[in-house]
Design a protein around this motif. Structure first.
Motif, PDB file in Angstrom:
ATOM      1  N   GLY A   1      51.132  48.382  41.496  1.00 44.13           N
ATOM      2  CA  GLY A   1      52.473  48.235  42.061  1.00 44.13           C
ATOM      3  C   GLY A   1      53.142  46.945  41.638  1.00 44.13           C
ATOM      4  N   LEU A   2      52.843  46.491  40.432  1.00 39.63           N
ATOM      5  CA  LEU A   2      53.420  45.241  39.935  1.00 39.63           C
ATOM      6  C   LEU A   2      54.827  45.473  39.404  1.00 39.63           C
ATOM      7  CD1 LEU A   2      50.381  43.758  37.991  1.00 39.63           C
ATOM      8  CD2 LEU A   2      51.393  42.847  40.091  1.00 39.63           C
ATOM      9  N   SER A   3      55.742  44.634  39.837  1.00 43.97           N
ATOM     10  CA  SER A   3      57.095  44.705  39.279  1.00 43.97           C
ATOM     11  C   SER A   3      57.390  43.477  38.422  1.00 43.97           C
ATOM     12  CB  SER A   3      58.137  44.846  40.389  1.00 43.97           C
ATOM     13  OG  SER A   3      58.017  43.793  41.317  1.00 43.97           O
ATOM     14  N   ARG A   4      56.603  42.403  38.627  1.00 45.59           N
ATOM     15  CA  ARG A   4      56.784  41.180  37.837  1.00 45.59           C
ATOM     16  C   ARG A   4      55.406  40.631  37.457  1.00 45.59           C
ATOM     17  NH1 ARG A   4      59.581  36.740  40.862  1.00 45.59           N
ATOM     18  NH2 ARG A   4      57.714  36.991  42.103  1.00 45.59           N
ATOM     19  N   ALA A   5      55.293  40.105  36.274  1.00 46.45           N
ATOM     20  CA  ALA A   5      54.034  39.513  35.821  1.00 46.45           C
ATOM     21  C   ALA A   5      53.607  38.359  36.725  1.00 46.45           C
ATOM     22  CB  ALA A   5      54.166  39.041  34.376  1.00 46.45           C
ATOM     23  N   GLU A   6      54.579  37.643  37.291  1.00 45.00           N
ATOM     24  CA  GLU A   6      54.279  36.496  38.152  1.00 45.00           C
ATOM     25  C   GLU A   6      53.561  36.895  39.443  1.00 45.00           C
ATOM     26  OE1 GLU A   6      57.690  37.189  37.315  1.00 45.00           O
ATOM     27  OE2 GLU A   6      57.390  36.092  35.449  1.00 45.00           O
ATOM     28  N   ASP A   7      53.607  38.172  39.799  1.00 44.07           N
ATOM     29  CA  ASP A   7      52.951  38.645  41.020  1.00 44.07           C
ATOM     30  C   ASP A   7      51.461  38.911  40.818  1.00 44.07           C
ATOM     31  OD1 ASP A   7      55.353  38.489  42.366  1.00 44.07           O
ATOM     32  OD2 ASP A   7      55.832  40.613  42.074  1.00 44.07           O
ATOM     33  N   ALA A   8      50.996  38.841  39.580  1.00 41.91           N
ATOM     34  CA  ALA A   8      49.603  39.149  39.269  1.00 41.91           C
ATOM     35  C   ALA A   8      48.744  37.887  39.258  1.00 41.91           C
ATOM     36  CB  ALA A   8      49.514  39.837  37.919  1.00 41.91           C
ATOM     37  N   LEU A   9      47.605  37.967  39.947  1.00 40.06           N
ATOM     38  CA  LEU A   9      46.566  36.949  39.831  1.00 40.06           C
ATOM     39  C   LEU A   9      45.518  37.520  38.890  1.00 40.06           C
ATOM     40  CD1 LEU A   9      46.077  35.939  43.571  1.00 40.06           C
ATOM     41  CD2 LEU A   9      47.365  34.711  41.816  1.00 40.06           C
ATOM     42  N   LEU A  10      45.096  36.740  37.920  1.00 39.80           N
ATOM     43  CA  LEU A  10      44.198  37.198  36.874  1.00 39.80           C
ATOM     44  C   LEU A  10      42.882  36.436  36.948  1.00 39.80           C
ATOM     45  CD1 LEU A  10      43.849  38.861  34.213  1.00 39.80           C
ATOM     46  CD2 LEU A  10      44.826  36.879  33.028  1.00 39.80           C
ATOM     47  N   PHE A  11      41.771  37.182  36.913  1.00 37.14           N
ATOM     48  CA  PHE A  11      40.441  36.585  36.963  1.00 37.14           C
ATOM     49  C   PHE A  11      39.534  37.267  35.942  1.00 37.14           C
ATOM     50  CE2 PHE A  11      42.279  36.499  41.199  1.00 37.14           C
ATOM     51  CZ  PHE A  11      42.184  35.158  41.530  1.00 37.14           C
ATOM     52  N   VAL A  12      38.569  36.511  35.442  1.00 38.48           N
ATOM     53  CA  VAL A  12      37.524  37.095  34.610  1.00 38.48           C
ATOM     54  C   VAL A  12      36.216  37.034  35.383  1.00 38.48           C
ATOM     55  CG1 VAL A  12      38.603  36.659  32.377  1.00 38.48           C
ATOM     56  CG2 VAL A  12      37.150  34.898  33.377  1.00 38.48           C
ATOM     57  N   VAL A  13      35.390  38.063  35.192  1.00 36.19           N
ATOM     58  CA  VAL A  13      34.092  38.132  35.857  1.00 36.19           C
ATOM     59  C   VAL A  13      33.103  37.309  35.043  1.00 36.19           C
ATOM     60  CG1 VAL A  13      32.232  39.649  36.648  1.00 36.19           C
ATOM     61  CG2 VAL A  13      34.619  40.435  36.753  1.00 36.19           C
ATOM     62  N   LEU A  14      32.387  36.424  35.736  1.00 38.12           N
ATOM     63  CA  LEU A  14      31.392  35.576  35.072  1.00 38.12           C
ATOM     64  C   LEU A  14      29.992  36.140  35.260  1.00 38.12           C
ATOM     65  CD1 LEU A  14      32.524  31.961  36.082  1.00 38.12           C
ATOM     66  CD2 LEU A  14      33.181  33.307  34.069  1.00 38.12           C
ATOM     67  N   THR A  15      29.175  35.931  34.255  1.00 37.96           N
ATOM     68  CA  THR A  15      27.742  36.159  34.358  1.00 37.96           C
ATOM     69  C   THR A  15      27.097  34.794  34.220  1.00 37.96           C
ATOM     70  OG1 THR A  15      27.912  38.361  33.388  1.00 37.96           O
ATOM     71  CG2 THR A  15      25.740  37.325  33.367  1.00 37.96           C
ATOM     72  N   ALA A  16      26.469  34.350  35.293  1.00 42.81           N
ATOM     73  CA  ALA A  16      25.862  33.019  35.296  1.00 42.81           C
ATOM     74  C   ALA A  16      24.575  33.028  34.482  1.00 42.81           C
ATOM     75  CB  ALA A  16      25.572  32.569  36.722  1.00 42.81           C
ATOM     76  N   GLY A  17      24.459  32.044  33.611  1.00 51.17           N
ATOM     77  CA  GLY A  17      23.243  31.874  32.841  1.00 51.17           C
ATOM     78  C   GLY A  17      22.318  30.894  33.546  1.00 51.17           C
ATOM     79  N   GLU A  18      21.194  30.614  32.925  1.00 54.31           N
ATOM     80  CA  GLU A  18      20.260  29.645  33.507  1.00 54.31           C
ATOM     81  C   GLU A  18      20.880  28.258  33.558  1.00 54.31           C
ATOM     82  OE1 GLU A  18      16.237  29.696  32.124  1.00 54.31           O
ATOM     83  OE2 GLU A  18      16.260  31.876  31.904  1.00 54.31           O
ATOM     84  N   THR A  19      21.787  28.005  32.629  1.00 53.41           N
ATOM     85  CA  THR A  19      22.539  26.751  32.621  1.00 53.41           C
ATOM     86  C   THR A  19      24.013  27.106  32.461  1.00 53.41           C
ATOM     87  OG1 THR A  19      22.478  26.513  30.217  1.00 53.41           O
ATOM     88  CG2 THR A  19      20.624  25.550  31.454  1.00 53.41           C
ATOM     89  N   ALA A  20      24.887  26.142  32.694  1.00 53.35           N
ATOM     90  CA  ALA A  20      26.318  26.386  32.526  1.00 53.35           C
ATOM     91  C   ALA A  20      26.622  26.816  31.088  1.00 53.35           C
ATOM     92  CB  ALA A  20      27.112  25.140  32.897  1.00 53.35           C
ATOM     93  N   ALA A  21      25.908  26.249  30.136  1.00 53.19           N
ATOM     94  CA  ALA A  21      26.126  26.582  28.729  1.00 53.19           C
ATOM     95  C   ALA A  21      25.752  28.025  28.423  1.00 53.19           C
ATOM     96  CB  ALA A  21      25.325  25.639  27.834  1.00 53.19           C
ATOM     97  N   GLY A  22      24.896  28.622  29.232  1.00 57.07           N
ATOM     98  CA  GLY A  22      24.477  30.006  29.015  1.00 57.07           C
ATOM     99  C   GLY A  22      25.316  31.021  29.767  1.00 57.07           C
ATOM    100  N   SER A  23      26.342  30.591  30.459  1.00 54.08           N
ATOM    101  CA  SER A  23      27.195  31.496  31.234  1.00 54.08           C
ATOM    102  C   SER A  23      28.248  32.132  30.330  1.00 54.08           C
ATOM    103  CB  SER A  23      27.876  30.730  32.367  1.00 54.08           C
ATOM    104  OG  SER A  23      26.904  30.216  33.252  1.00 54.08           O
ATOM    105  N   THR A  24      28.642  33.369  30.697  1.00 57.58           N
ATOM    106  CA  THR A  24      29.618  34.095  29.909  1.00 57.58           C
ATOM    107  C   THR A  24      30.719  34.676  30.804  1.00 57.58           C
ATOM    108  OG1 THR A  24      28.372  36.173  30.045  1.00 57.58           O
ATOM    109  CG2 THR A  24      27.913  34.729  28.150  1.00 57.58           C
ATOM    110  N   ALA A  25      31.820  35.056  30.172  1.00 58.58           N
ATOM    111  CA  ALA A  25      32.945  35.674  30.871  1.00 58.58           C
ATOM    112  C   ALA A  25      33.252  37.018  30.223  1.00 58.58           C
ATOM    113  CB  ALA A  25      34.176  34.776  30.797  1.00 58.58           C
ATOM    114  N   ASN A  26      33.580  37.995  31.058  1.00 55.71           N
ATOM    115  CA  ASN A  26      33.974  39.318  30.580  1.00 55.71           C
ATOM    116  C   ASN A  26      35.485  39.304  30.364  1.00 55.71           C
ATOM    117  OD1 ASN A  26      34.706  41.985  30.237  1.00 55.71           O
ATOM    118  ND2 ASN A  26      33.319  42.752  31.816  1.00 55.71           N
ATOM    119  N   LEU A  27      35.898  39.186  29.122  1.00 54.59           N
ATOM    120  CA  LEU A  27      37.321  39.162  28.787  1.00 54.59           C
ATOM    121  C   LEU A  27      37.892  40.566  28.599  1.00 54.59           C
ATOM    122  CD1 LEU A  27      37.478  36.166  26.269  1.00 54.59           C
ATOM    123  CD2 LEU A  27      37.729  36.153  28.757  1.00 54.59           C
TER     124      LEU A  27
END
Length: 141
Positions: free
Chosen positions: A82-108
């Protein structure tokens, strides 16, 4: 519609209703979106169904790691939310946490989009793109 979210802060969380359940979680559509840091970068999406299934996803504001990330939503997804304007959207990516921060990934490829006007949400699958499901956060920093 192209969406790109700048800083997002959530005080106390926000109840959201998924238009479609997440893959593998039929019937679980009520969640609470909570901020984890004052910078508005990390969030959790926690189920509130009151059932045996407890779901908690780690989300991130993509601007913090991928400043040029601006996915284009299909007309169908725009209508579902039900979006009428792009400004109304909050956008998030799902993270997969790795053993360290350097090993973490995002689902783009499959971001979570929330209509901040009525709190409807959906995890969209972006088509016609080769965005990665596991984009390293370390490479983006």
């Amino acid at each position: 519609m192209s969406v790109m979210t700048e800083e997002t802060t959530l005080t106390g969380g926000r109840a959201v209703q998924l238009v479609h359940p997440l893959p593998g979680l039929p019937g679980v559509t009520r969640y609470r979106l909570r901020g984890l840091d004052e910078a508005g970068v990390l969030f959790t999406l926690d189920s509130e169904e009151g059932e045996a299934v407890e779901v908690s996803l780690l989300l991130a504001a993509p601007w913090a790691f991928f400043p040029d990330y601006a996915p284009v939503l299909s007309d169908e997804d725009v209508d579902l939310l039900g979006l009428s304007r792009a400004e109304d959207a909050l956008l998030f990516v799902v993270l997969t946490a790795g053993e360290t921060a350097a090993g973490s990934t995002a689902n783009l490829l499959a971001p979570v989009v929330v209509n901040q006007v009525d709190d409807r949400a959906v995890q969209v699958l972006l088509t016609g793109t080769e965005l990665p499901v596991r984009a390293p956060l370390a490479a983006a920093a």
